[in-house]
Design a protein around this motif. Structure first.
Motif, PDB file in Angstrom:
ATOM      1  N   ASN A 145      -1.666  17.482 -10.078  1.00  0.00           N
ATOM      2  CA  ASN A 145      -2.749  17.891  -9.179  1.00  0.00           C
ATOM      3  C   ASN A 145      -3.158  16.757  -8.223  1.00  0.00           C
TER       4      ASN A 145
ATOM      5  N   ARG B 298     -12.895  19.170  -6.985  1.00  0.00           N
ATOM      6  CA  ARG B 298     -13.628  18.941  -8.248  1.00  0.00           C
ATOM      7  C   ARG B 298     -13.715  20.231  -9.057  1.00  0.00           C
TER       8      ARG B 298
ATOM      9  N   ILE C 233     -10.443  20.688 -10.629  1.00  0.00           N
ATOM     10  CA  ILE C 233     -10.270  19.753 -11.749  1.00  0.00           C
ATOM     11  C   ILE C 233     -10.950  20.324 -12.990  1.00  0.00           C
TER      12      ILE C 233
ATOM     13  N   SER D 280      -9.096  21.076 -16.359  1.00  0.00           N
ATOM     14  CA  SER D 280      -9.527  20.431 -17.611  1.00  0.00           C
ATOM     15  C   SER D 280      -9.599  21.479 -18.721  1.00  0.00           C
TER      16      SER D 280
ATOM     17  N   GLY E  40      -3.567  14.081 -12.876  1.00  0.00           N
ATOM     18  CA  GLY E  40      -4.345  14.092 -11.630  1.00  0.00           C
ATOM     19  C   GLY E  40      -3.944  12.911 -10.770  1.00  0.00           C
TER      20      GLY E  40
ATOM     21  N   ILE F 279     -12.748  13.893 -17.571  1.00  0.00           N
ATOM     22  CA  ILE F 279     -11.443  14.538 -17.342  1.00  0.00           C
ATOM     23  C   ILE F 279     -10.524  14.186 -18.518  1.00  0.00           C
TER      24      ILE F 279
ATOM     25  N   VAL G 168      -5.590  10.408 -14.920  1.00  0.00           N
ATOM     26  CA  VAL G 168      -5.868  10.459 -13.479  1.00  0.00           C
ATOM     27  C   VAL G 168      -5.450   9.118 -12.879  1.00  0.00           C
TER      28      VAL G 168
END
Lengths: 165, 181
Positions: free
Chosen positions: B64, B74, B77, B81, B96, B120, B124
């Protein structure tokens, strides 16, 4: 087909939206456009009935605009973790306030300018009365209305891009 | 005179319309790169050890690309999640990649605090030009779905609902289940 047409009427209660800003934003827009149309009609026809109606629409537009602004802040805080959504949204907007690369920042500033212009017009009308619409003042008032409409167009354009998600 | 004044006041707003702001991409699903070998990558997350594509061999991966200041990213995300929590036991991986480094370098420092604030659950990392180029990055959010064989199965441009990713993941999980039966 009937179900598809009726769905939007009951879905708002049975499945309320997560984000309220895109739903409510249409109200001040309609009031503002109708107000401008009524003012134009009043200018052209001179019928006294249009003028108080336009003033009522201006009132409705400003107050719904404030509600819509609050929902915008609320929606901005939706995906920022645990906490008060309004507070999270306010913090986020403050952090992004001058980041012009974000279309939401541009949208927020345009919307704030529109609120300011609408509030100024309302105060002008409130304190000066119908004379605000006549003579030289009338031209200036009309110009402010036009500027408000052009900002509304710009804010709507950028806002539409955001809700494209 | 009045017309000139009017134009002077109104034109700036009309000129401002096509201002160069970064908006989330319009949603679209692309099959353009389907079946292509997913380019190898190795990234260092803002928290935790380095991860690379080969670590997820045999598992579906969702890559992502997002920007820390982009609200639709967001929201996506948050959807990813949830998906990760539901399917990580089945081997589904999500990575991420924050593209702040490429589009708004001044916000790179906000990626780690955001990852912590949103808790998260997947790694990331900050994007490097190579990974963005390899995965034909053209805007955010973008999610590339990689199948168990390491091939690109789908590319989602713009925001997508959790249900869309769920369906994509289910599609990738299904063949293995049927093979096992």
């Amino acid at each position: 087909m009937t179900d598809a047409l009726l769905k939007p009427f009951y879905q708002i209660v049975t499945a309320p939206p997560r984000q309220w800003h895109p739903v409510l934003v249409h109200f001040p827009i309609v009031f503002l456009v109708v107000e401008a149309a009524l003012l134009s009609l009043w200018r052209v026809t001179g019928k006294p009935g249009h003028e108080p109606l336009a003033y009522a629409c201006l009132h409705a537009s400003l107050w719904t605009m404030l509600i819509v602004a609050i929902t915008g802040v609320h929606d901005a805080g939706l995906d920022l973790g645990a906490g008060n959504l309004l507070w999270l949204g306010l913090q986020d907007r403050w952090q992004q306030a001058f980041r012009w690369h974000s279309s939401i920042t541009v949208h927020s500033w345009l919307a704030l300018s529109l609120v300011a212009i609408t509030a100024a017009r309302l105060l002008w009308r409130k304190f000066v009365g119908p004379n605000a619409l006549r003579g030289r003042q009338g031209w200036a008032y009309g110009l402010m209305t036009l500027i408000g409409l052009s900002i509304l167009t710009a804010a709507g354009y950028v806002g539409g891009m955001i809700s494209h998600k | 005179m009045k017309i000139r004044l009017l134009l002077t006041l109104v034109c700036p707003f009309l000129i401002a319309l096509p201002s160069p702001t970064e908006a989330a991409l319009s949603p679209a699903e692309s099959d353009e790169f389907n079946g292509q070998e997913a380019p190898a990558f190795s990234v260092t997350p803002v928290k935790g050890d380095a991860v690379s594509l080969k670590d997820f061999k045999g598992h579906p991966v969702l890559l992502n690309f997002f920007a820390s200041w982009c609200p639709p990213c967001r929201e996506e995300i948050s959807n990813l999640s949830q998906l990760y929590k539901q399917h990580s036991k089945e081997g589904v991986a999500v990575v991420g990649i924050a593209v702040d480094s490429l589009v708004t370098p001044e916000t790179v420092g906000e990626v780690k605090p955001l990852a912590e604030r949103l808790s998260i659950p997947f790694p990331v990392a900050i994007a490097e030009e190579k990974i963005a180029k390899d995965y034909h990055f053209k805007g955010f959010p973008t999610t590339v779905v990689i199948d168990r064989d390491g091939k690109i199965a789908k590319t989602f441009y713009g925001y997508h609902d959790g249900k869309v990713f769920e369906a994509a993941v289910q599609k990738l999980l299904r063949p293995a289940e049927s093979k096992a039966q």
